[in-house]
Scaffold this active site. Structure first.
Site, short mmCIF file in Angstrom:
data_model
loop_
_atom_site.label_atom_id
_atom_site.label_comp_id
_atom_site.label_asym_id
_atom_site.label_seq_id
_atom_site.Cartn_x
_atom_site.Cartn_y
_atom_site.Cartn_z
N ASN A 153 0.87 -1.34 -0.03
CA ASN A 153 -0.04 0.01 0.05
C ASN A 153 0.96 1.24 0.05
O ASN A 153 0.43 2.18 -0.74
CB ASN A 153 -1.10 0.00 1.21
N GLU A 252 3.90 -4.73 12.14
CA GLU A 252 2.83 -3.68 12.07
C GLU A 252 1.65 -4.27 11.39
O GLU A 252 2.03 -4.72 10.03
CB GLU A 252 3.56 -2.65 11.33
N CYS A 286 -3.31 1.31 6.46
CA CYS A 286 -3.42 0.61 7.66
C CYS A 286 -4.26 1.49 8.77
O CYS A 286 -4.94 0.96 9.72
CB CYS A 286 -2.29 -0.11 8.13
N GLU A 465 8.01 0.71 16.53
CA GLU A 465 9.33 1.26 15.65
C GLU A 465 9.26 2.73 15.80
O GLU A 465 7.89 3.33 16.06
CB GLU A 465 9.29 0.54 14.27
P1 NAD Z 1 0.11 -9.46 3.29
O1 NAD Z 1 0.00 -9.79 4.89
O2 NAD Z 1 -0.96 -10.18 2.30
O3 NAD Z 1 1.46 -9.39 2.54
C1 NAD Z 1 2.40 -8.57 3.24
C2 NAD Z 1 3.76 -9.32 2.72
O4 NAD Z 1 3.74 -10.44 3.33
C3 NAD Z 1 4.03 -9.53 1.24
O5 NAD Z 1 5.19 -9.27 0.83
C4 NAD Z 1 3.64 -11.02 0.96
O6 NAD Z 1 4.25 -11.53 -0.05
C5 NAD Z 1 4.16 -11.56 2.51
N1 NAD Z 1 3.84 -12.73 2.92
C6 NAD Z 1 2.32 -13.29 2.59
N2 NAD Z 1 2.30 -14.46 3.38
C7 NAD Z 1 3.57 -14.70 3.94
C8 NAD Z 1 3.90 -15.89 4.67
N3 NAD Z 1 3.38 -16.70 4.98
N4 NAD Z 1 5.44 -15.76 4.96
C9 NAD Z 1 6.10 -14.84 4.56
N5 NAD Z 1 5.91 -13.55 4.00
C10 NAD Z 1 4.46 -13.77 3.45
O7 NAD Z 1 -0.38 -7.75 3.33
P2 NAD Z 1 -0.81 -6.84 2.18
O8 NAD Z 1 -2.14 -7.38 1.47
O9 NAD Z 1 0.37 -6.65 1.25
O10 NAD Z 1 -1.23 -5.42 3.08
C11 NAD Z 1 -2.37 -5.18 3.43
C12 NAD Z 1 -2.09 -5.24 5.03
O11 NAD Z 1 -1.09 -4.57 5.57
C13 NAD Z 1 -3.53 -4.78 5.69
O12 NAD Z 1 -3.93 -5.60 6.58
C14 NAD Z 1 -3.04 -3.50 6.45
O13 NAD Z 1 -3.53 -3.05 7.52
C15 NAD Z 1 -1.60 -3.99 6.83
N6 NAD Z 1 -0.69 -2.71 6.98
C16 NAD Z 1 -0.35 -2.67 8.31
C17 NAD Z 1 0.66 -1.50 8.34
C18 NAD Z 1 1.02 -0.83 9.78
O14 NAD Z 1 1.73 -0.04 9.87
N7 NAD Z 1 0.33 -1.49 10.76
C19 NAD Z 1 0.93 -0.70 7.29
C20 NAD Z 1 0.48 -1.06 6.10
C21 NAD Z 1 -0.26 -2.15 5.72
#
Ligand code: NAD
Length: 484
Positions: A153, A252, A286, A465
């Site tokens: 995002n 996060e 997020c 962080e």
């Molecule tokens: P996601 O969890 O689907 O993917 C994030 C990353 O994790 C990607 O690079 C993906 O390939 C990897 N991944 C997925 N499964 C994995 C596994 N089993 N092992 C290792 N790596 C794996 O998240 P997304 O769809 O890319 O992002 C959206 C989500 O991120 C939303 O839930 C949002 O709230 C959260 N987010 C949180 C913050 C925060 O600061 N709290 C910031 C931005 C986004």
């Protein structure tokens, strides 16, 4: 066709296996991403380990942080390239990426370079049992090879938010960008080489999560710590991987954030603030607000005003003048968001505005567009009030008392942030203290001072962080006892 290569030990590495990168505005294929397998992940971790004890481990904090300043300047010097890469990957409005994503992507290196260079460690003098003296001091050392797993995002911004402190503290990194947004992480490899960051300090492996680069990296025994931003359930999988070897994690995660609007708030500012927090980046933030609680005296007026402003958001590609809403990231995510739109209607929501797909010109018809959507009338148990949708939508419900608003906001497994709108200082501070979140904004949203702690409570994260708090994760604090 653009090739997005892995970046290992200072070299760009192709693999035999690629997948398509599509741009969200048209769904057209714009590049081929080279998926890393076990050999590439092994090579990246090995390069990172070698670099730890090589020049990167030897140059000392002043030269190291000077290099990070140069890196930030070099990103800014190639600002337009980073911007174009981010816009093609995400389709987000030009004004957003040029004011937030890319500048913060560069700033993250400078901020943490300065913090790490200037941070003191503790030192105590004591009298020993034999009547002599001793001094005891803290020494911060790098934690080692850090795996950095990123979402799509805010690709450059969130990746550098982790790489900045990791490198400033003397660690080396292997980054796994989201499969949806490979471009800026790859481009950063060129900049690392250009400014003379030693080989192996920054490595990038592309691919998916499960059974792909993400899982290979987080399970890799050569990784000392894992920092991750993404969905809570992915965090659970990564935590299980990190259990082997008891490796530290910094998470996060997702949110289902509440906005609380009191009747004494500056009405127009509150509407404008919630409009931003619910719809910026097409709701793919997020920190976004998907649950809005508005005090009953202004409820109807607030709903009407927010819905009118949401409906008026201009939907379109990054360079459309005045664009307020870009596309969702992918066809898969669009299907998920539209699934929630359908469920909300089926569960009895009043759809005040939106709820579907906008009419778009023919050349954009295959893009991942959805309408900004405002609902009312659902119980707290409804799917769109409970689950993180991660789309341009919010549900608005009325409340009567401060205590009720706090209880409603806290009735979720998540605890990332909240935004409170009120004209009363006492209300503001009481609510901020009672809300179960890592971040609370008063009469604002998304204001950030990078020296302060950032992170989520409950299922929204683990650890903090930001500022000196990042050092808790990116360094080992050793105590040295010296008998004088
Ligand atoms: P996601 O969890 O689907 O993917 C994030 C990353 O994790 C990607 O690079 C993906 O390939 C990897 N991944 C997925 N499964 C994995 C596994 N089993 N092992 C290792 N790596 C794996 O998240 P997304 O769809 O890319 O992002 C959206 C989500 O991120 C939303 O839930 C949002 O709230 C959260 N987010 C949180 C913050 C925060 O600061 N709290 C910031 C931005 C986004």
């Amino acid at each position: 066709m653009k090739q997005f290569l892995n970046f290992i030990n200072g070299e760009f590495v192709a693999t035999g296996k690629t997948f398509d990168k599509r741009t969200p505005t048209t769904n057209a294929v714009i590049g081929a991403v080279h998926e890393a397998g076990r050999p590439e992940v092994d090579a990246a971790v090995a390069a990172a380990r070698t670099a730890l004890s090589g020049p990167w481990g030897q140059i000392g904090v002043v030269k190291r942080t000077d290099l990070l300043h140069k890196l930030a300047d070099a990103i800014n010097a190639r600002f337009d390239e980073f911007l174009a890469a981010e816009l093609a990957d995400t389709g987000k409005p030009h004004s957003l990426a040029s004011h937030v994503d890319i500048p913060r992507g560069a700033a993250n290196f400078k901020v943490f370079a300065d913090i790490v260079k200037n941070v003191p460690t503790e030192s105590f003098e004591m009298v020993t049992p034999d009547g002599g003296k001793a001094i005891s001091y803290g020494l911060r050392t790098p934690v080692g090879v850090v795996a950095v797993v990123c979402p799509w995002n805010l690709p450059l911004l969130l990746m550098t938010w982790k790489i900045g402190p990791a490198l400033a503290c003397g660690n080396t990194v292997v980054v796994k960008p989201s499969e949806e947004t490979p471009a800026t992480a790859t481009l950063l490899g060129e900049v690392m080489n250009a400014v003379g960051i030693p080989k192996g300090v920054y490595n990038v492996v592309h691919g998916f999560g499960p059974d792909s680069a993400g899982e290979l990296l987080t399970r890799h025994p050569g990784v000392n710590a894992i920092t991750f931003t993404g969905e809570t359930r992915t965090g659970e999988a990564i935590m299980a991987a990190a259990a082997k070897g008891v490796r530290p994690v910094s998470f996060e995660l997702g949110g289902k954030n509440a906005g609380i609007v009191f009747a004494d708030a500056d009405f127009d500012k509150a509407v404008a603030g919630i409009l931003r927090s619910s719809f910026e980046n097409c709701g793919q933030v997020c920190l976004g607000t998907e649950r809005v609680y508005v005090q009953r005296a202004i409820f109807n007026r607030f709903v009407a005003s927010l819905a009118a402003k949401a409906a008026a958001l201009k939907i379109g590609p990054p360079d459309l003048p005045g664009v307020g809403l870009g596309p969702l990231i992918s066809a898969e995510h669009k299907a998920k968001v539209l699934g929630y739109y359908a469920r909300a209607a089926a569960e009895g929501a009043t759809v005040v505005t939106g709820g579907g797909v906008p009419a778009m010109p023919a050349e954009l018809a295959d893009g991942h567009w959805v309408q900004p959507t405002v609902w009312t009338g659902l119980p707290e148990s409804a799917s769109v009030v409970r689950d993180e949708v991660f789309g341009p939508c919010c549900h608005i419900a009325p409340f009567d008392t401060e205590a009720e608003a706090i209880a409603l906001a806290n009735a979720t497994d998540y605890g990332l942030c909240t935004t409170v709108w009120t004209g009363d200082l006492g209300t503001a501070h009481r609510v901020a203290a009672a809300i179960e979140v890592g971040l609370c904004w008063i009469n604002s949203w998304f204001l950030r001072d990078l020296r302060t702690a950032f992170g989520g409570a409950k299922a929204s994260g683990l650890g903090r962080e930001g500022g000196v708090h990042s050092l808790e994760f990116y360094t080992e604090l050793r105590n040295v006892m010296v008998k004088l």
